[in-house]
Motif scaffolding. Structure first.
Motif, PDB file in Angstrom:
ATOM      1  N   THR A   1       0.821  -1.255   0.165  1.00 40.10           N
ATOM      2  CA  THR A   1       0.101  -0.014   0.039  1.00 40.10           C
ATOM      3  C   THR A   1       0.813   1.246  -0.067  1.00 40.10           C
ATOM      4  O   THR A   1       1.914   1.131   0.233  1.00 40.10           O
TER       5      THR A   1
ATOM      6  N   GLU B   1       0.031  -0.898  -8.377  1.00 42.45           N
ATOM      7  CA  GLU B   1      -1.272  -0.497  -7.939  1.00 42.45           C
ATOM      8  C   GLU B   1      -2.529  -1.107  -8.590  1.00 42.45           C
ATOM      9  O   GLU B   1      -2.533  -1.212  -9.848  1.00 42.45           O
TER      10      GLU B   1
ATOM     11  N   SER C   1      -5.922  -0.363  -9.619  1.00 41.36           N
ATOM     12  CA  SER C   1      -6.997   0.371  -9.407  1.00 41.36           C
ATOM     13  C   SER C   1      -8.425  -0.226  -9.776  1.00 41.36           C
ATOM     14  O   SER C   1      -9.235   0.673 -10.099  1.00 41.36           O
TER      15      SER C   1
ATOM     16  N   ARG D   1      -3.734   3.438  -0.911  1.00 41.72           N
ATOM     17  CA  ARG D   1      -3.957   3.025  -2.222  1.00 41.72           C
ATOM     18  C   ARG D   1      -3.026   1.444  -2.131  1.00 41.72           C
ATOM     19  O   ARG D   1      -2.101   1.259  -1.503  1.00 41.72           O
TER      20      ARG D   1
END
Ligand code: GDP
Ligand code: IMO
Ligand code: MG
Length: 432
Positions: free
Chosen positions: A269, A279, A281, A304
């Motif tokens: 993260t 990442e 998304s 994230r």
């Protein structure tokens, strides 16, 4: 002698607080070496939840000494608030805490300067924690900072404050902001008087403790990828979070360190802005955020989320010389039918052998993924490696082979006992 450094192997929030609290039972002193109250280290003890910001996680063990080292930047107001919160929970903080007389102090104008920088349309927005951390380190390196030793002497502090106040007011005025309020000096003189009894020469204290056969654990804040030198600059914090910072940030000599232990999530993260090759998304990112409760412990911002990044871990293992890796939050991956692992980076079609120093390159890399099977039997709360589902063990072994660092411990939940130390590992030697 067994003095170890425990630090973040990724972008922070790896679960350092849980791990440091767990192993602090076997050490006499736990010392923080950098950062400030931008950190948020969560520890669960039974039904009690503690979020430690400035104070080392060892404070929760009665009789252990907690040290705030010279490399930490201390906001006196935040420190007193944290002390009082812990005292209300029955912890004997004032008898267990020593603060370095060489640590630098964060004052209200540091937050002001940070706001100016973060709000400026012409500058890169880092997405900081707004705690004044960067500006306090700027003043330290610029040789105009105020250290604890002077802060607790009313005359010295008043004179130093007067000498920097004019400059900071001029900056605030230039940006159309109100300067720090008039009662700052009085408020901070009062805070200084309350902090004074805990301020010590902690470098001397730590080196004497080693001479007397005591064991020390050095607790990192943030993570190696947020280190001012080795991280994804400029999307970093302003201190040396990597292992090298542990010695400069405490005064404990490098010859006294027996081992360096990295803490990494079973995924990854990041909070704030900056490149993040693996990442997720998509729905997976959201699923991990929910399952892992990935919201900042200090700011509450959503973190994230992404897949385990092996090239990144190889890089942080190299700059820290990890003897062992602790893999946390394996349980968060429970129930996924398959798990992606970033095994390499490609840039402009070519495989990269090293971490690119330019953030633009890191933002442009194309992650190379390998997909491995997930597991259906939950690992949450598991305490035995042998009892983990075969696919979970295979996953741990796969990460070990990719990073070339042993996994010495696996964590399967936020509680102290939801952990397994791998028998025969280097980690077991370092903490026993
Ligand atoms: P730190 O800054 O590295 O100490 O980590 P944080 O405390 O900011 O974030 C880690 C979060 O994960 C905290 O809420 C911990 O209670 C939690 N945590 C730690 N280890 C585990 C684990 O193995 N499994 C789960 N589910 N949660 C964990
Ligand atoms: P712990 O110790 C995760 C991030 C901020 C921002 C950048 C710079 O809990 O792992 P700063 O306020 O330090 O100047 O912000 O660093 N950051 C962290 N991210 N965990 C932390 O601490 C962090 N401390 C700072 O989000 O991107
Ligand atoms: Mg944290």
């Amino acid at each position: 002698m067994s003095n170890i450094i425990v630090l973040g192997a990724q972008w922070g929030d790896e679960g350092k607080g849980k791990i440091v609290d767990l192993f602090s039972e076997r050490f006499d002193i736990v010392a923080r070496y950098q950062g400030g109250h931008n950190a948020g280290h969560t520890v669960y003890i039974g039904s009690n939840k503690y979020i430690l910001k400035l104070i080392p996680s060892g404070i929760l063990r009665p009789g252990k000494l907690a040290v705030i080292g010279n490399g930490v930047v201390v906001d006196p107001a935040a420190l007193m608030e944290e002390i009082e919160t812990l005292e209300r929970a029955g912890i004997d903080v004032r008898n267990q805490l020593a603060i370095s007389n060489r640590a630098h102090v964060i004052l209200p104008y540091h937050r002001l300067v940070e706001r100016i920088s973060e709000d400026s349309p012409d500058r890169v927005k880092i997405g900081t924690t707004s705690r004044g951390i960067g500006p306090a380190y700027e003043d330290k390196v610029g040789r105009r900072g105020i250290r604890m030793a002077d802060f607790i002497e009313p005359k010295a502090f008043s004179a130093l404050y007067a000498s920097v106040r004019r400059d900071k007011q001029a900056v605030a005025k230039a940006f159309g902001l109100a300067a720090a309020d008039e009662d700052v000096l009085d408020r901070y003189l009062d805070l200084a008087a309350r902090i004074r009894p805990m301020v010590k020469d902690t470098a001397l204290l730590l080196n004497r403790a080693v001479r007397d056969g005591k064991r020390i654990m050095l607790e990192g804040a943030q993570g190696t990828m947020l280190d001012i030198d080795h991280g994804t600059y400029p999307f970093v914090t302003s201190s040396s979070a990597a292992a090298g910072g542990a010695c400069t940030g405490t005064g404990l000599a490098p010859t006294r360190i027996s081992g360096v232990v990295g803490v990494s999530k079973a995924y990854i993260t990041r909070v704030g802005a900056g490149p993040f090759p693996s990442e997720a998304s998509d729905d997976y990112g959201e699923r991990i955020r929910k399952a892992g409760n990935e919201f900042g412990s200090v700011t509450g911002r959503p973190r994230r989320c992404g897949w385990f990044d092996a090239p990144l871990l190889r890089y942080t293992a190299a700059v820290n010389g990890f003897d062992s890796l602790i893999l946390t939050k394996l349980d968060v991956l429970d129930g996924l039918s398959e798990i992606k692992v970033c095994v390499g980076y490609k840039l402009n079609g070519s495989v990269l052998d090293e971490m690119p120093p330019r953030v633009q390159d890191l933002a442009d890399v194309e992650p190379v993924y390998q997909t491995v099977p997930g597991w259906t039997t939950p690992t949450h709360g598991a305490t035995s490696y042998e009892a983990l589902p075969a696919a979970a063990r295979d996953y741990v072994k796969f990460l070990e082979s990719l990073t070339e660092v042993e996994v010495g411990c696996v964590s399967t939940g936020p509680e102290r006992n939801q952990t397994m130390v791998i028998r025969g590992s280097r980690l077991e030697q370092l903490v026993s």
